[in-house]
Design a protein around this motif. Structure first.
Motif, mmCIF file in Angstrom:
data_model
loop_
_atom_site.group_PDB
_atom_site.id
_atom_site.type_symbol
_atom_site.label_atom_id
_atom_site.label_comp_id
_atom_site.label_asym_id
_atom_site.label_seq_id
_atom_site.Cartn_x
_atom_site.Cartn_y
_atom_site.Cartn_z
ATOM 1 N N SER A 72 27.063 11.209 14.977
ATOM 2 C CA SER A 72 28.509 11.682 13.698
ATOM 3 C C SER A 72 29.023 10.661 13.299
ATOM 4 N N CYS A 91 23.879 20.167 19.228
ATOM 5 C CA CYS A 91 23.138 19.131 20.014
ATOM 6 C C CYS A 91 22.050 18.794 21.342
ATOM 7 N N HIS A 136 29.314 10.769 18.990
ATOM 8 C CA HIS A 136 29.745 11.301 18.180
ATOM 9 C C HIS A 136 30.905 10.387 17.728
ATOM 10 N N ASP A 172 35.202 10.236 16.052
ATOM 11 C CA ASP A 172 35.702 10.921 15.417
ATOM 12 C C ASP A 172 37.212 9.934 15.259
#
Length: 371
Positions: free
Chosen positions: A265, A284, A296, A298
Motif C-alpha cells: 500500500s 494481510c 506498506h 506511509d
C-alpha cells in the motif's frame, strides 16, 4: 472531446495549478520555516516553562500572529487547490465518463472490475472529506461517476510542487509504485511474486507499476471508494495493462486465505483508524502466502523524529485540514502492530529515501516456503 483518459488541464488551467502548487510550497517551506525560527528564538525563550509535548507547544503558538497567518494560508490554499482541479474536471467530466464506459465495455486488455453493492464504507472515509476534498472520496453525482477520482488525480503534480519535489524532469505517473517494487526486491530478493495485492489503490496509477515490474504476476488493486475503482480500471485499460480492481474493505476482503505473494500500500494507513490498522494487519497475515512479503509505505512523521513545531503543524492538519488520523498513525509502533497481527519477529518498520523524500516502510514476511 478529450480523446485520452485522465486529468487533462488546458493551458490556463495548468498555469493556475502551477500557481497554487507554488503558493503551497511557499507556505510549507518559507512561512513554516520562519515560524519554526520564531518558535525557537522568541516563543520558547519567553515561555515560563518549556513545553513538554505537542499540546503545550500549541498553546504557546496559537496566540502568535505568524502561526495564525500560516494556518489561514494553509487552509485557503487547500480551497484554491480543489477549486483549481475542479475547473478542469467540470470541463472534461462528461467526456471522461464516456471514455470510461467505452474502455470498460471493450475490455480489450484483459483487466476486470468488481463493484460491491453490500460494502459498508467506514469512518473516516465515510464521515470525513479526506484532505478536505469536496464530497469526499466516494461522492457520486452521475451514472458511472469518476469525478472524485479525477479531481484527486489532478492534485498529484500539485502536491509534488508543494512538497519541494518538482525539480528536474516530471517523474512517471507510477514512480512511487516503482519505488515500492524496488524496496520489495531489497527486502525479499528471493521473492518472485505470482500474485500482488495493492490495498487502498486509489486511482490505480501506482498499481500498474507492479504489473510492469512483475509481468508474470496477477495484480489486484482494492479500494473502498467506487469512483476510484472505476477510474483505476479505465486507466489500466487505457494503458494496456491487465489488472483486477475491486471495491472492498482492506480489513475484511473476500479473498481466500494465502492468496497473495506480495501485499503493498502507499500512503493509506494514515487515512484509517487505530482499530482498522489492526484489522488490516491481520488481514494481510491471512492473505499472505508462506514466504511472501507485506510492504506498506506511509508518512515519516513519527514524533521522535520531528521537532515540536512540526508536531504542532501536523496536529493542525488533523483538526482543520482533513487528516483525522495523521498524528494517531504517527504515534503507533507499526512494527509492533504487525508483530501482533501474526508476523512476530519477522515484522519490521524502517525508513527509506527516494530523492528528497523519505518514507516509513513497515510490514513483514511470513515464514515458510518460497512463494
Amino acid at each position: 472531446m478529450t480523446q485520452t483518459f485522465g486529468f487533462h488541464p488546458n493551458h490556463d488551467e495548468t498555469a493556475r495549478l502551477a500557481f497554487v502548487g507554488s503558493l503551497k510550497k511557499y507556505i510549507n517551506f518559507k512561512i513554516e520555516g520562519v515560524l519554526g525560527q520564531v518558535f525557537e528564538t522568541q516563543i520558547l525563550p519567553a515561555a515560563e516553562q518549556p513545553p513538554q509535548d505537542c499540546k503545550q507547544a500549541a498553546e504557546l503558538l496559537e496566540p502568535h500572529e505568524l502561526y495564525q497567518l500560516w494556518g489561514s494560508l494553509t487552509f485557503h490554499s487547500q480551497n484554491l487547490m480543489w477549486d483549481a482541479v475542479q475547473a478542469t474536471t467540470d470541463r472534461t467530466i462528461d467526456d471522461q465518463v464516456t471514455i470510461f464506459q467505452q474502455v470498460s465495455s471493450a475490455a480489450d486488455n484483459g483487466g476486470t472490475m468488481e463493484l460491491s453493492d453490500t460494502l459498508v464504507v467506514k469512518a473516516p472515509v465515510a464521515t470525513t472529506e479526506i484532505h478536505r476534498q469536496p464530497g469526499g472520496y466516494w461522492r457520486e453525482q452521475r451514472s458511472d461517476d469518476i469525478e472524485a477520482a479525477l479531481n484527486y488525480s489532478g492534485t498529484v503534480e500539485l502536491y509534488r510542487i508543494a512538497k519541494g519535489m518538482a525539480a528536474g524532469e516530471r517523474p512517471a505517473s507510477d514512480a512511487i509504485g516503482n519505488f515500492v517494487a524496488a524496496m520489495a526486491r531489497k527486502y525479499a530478493p528471493d521473492l518472485e511474486p505470482f500474485s500482488v495485492l495493492d490495498i487502498g489503490c486509489g486511482t490505480g496509477e501506482q498499481t500498474l507499476a507492479y504489473k510492469r515490474q512483475f509481468p508474470d504476476a496477477e495484480v489486484t488493486g482494492i479500494d473502498c471508494a467506487r469512483p476510484f475503482i472505476r477510474f483505476a480500471h479505465a486507466h489500466a485499460e487505457s494503458e494496456g495493462v491487465p489488472a483486477l480492481f475491486a471495491e472492498m474493505d482492506a480489513g475484511d476482503t473476500s479473498f481466500p486465505d494465502e492468496s497473495f505473494d506480495l501485499i503493498v500500500s502507499i500512503i493509506m494507513f494514515h487515512e484509517t483508524t487505530k482499530a482498522q490498522v489492526g484489522d488490516i494487519a491481520r488481514e494481510c497475515w491471512r492473505l499472505l502466502r508462506p514466504g511472501g512479503l507485506v510492504l506498506h509505505l506511509d508518512v515519516p512523521y513519527q514524533p521522535d523524529r520531528i521537532p515540536l513545531i512540526k508536531q504542532v503543524t501536523n496536529d493542525w492538519q488533523v483538526r482543520h485540514n482533513g487528516e483525522p488520523f495523521w498524528t494517531g498513525f504517527a504515534a503507533l509502533n507499526m512494527e509492533q502492530e504487525f508483530a501482533d497481527a501474526g508476523f512476530g519477529e519477522n515484522a519490521f518498520a524502517r525508513y527509506e529515501a527516494v530523492g528528497p523524500a523519505e518514507y516509513l516502510f513497515f510490514g513483514g514476511r511470513k515464514p515458510g516456503g518460497a512463494a
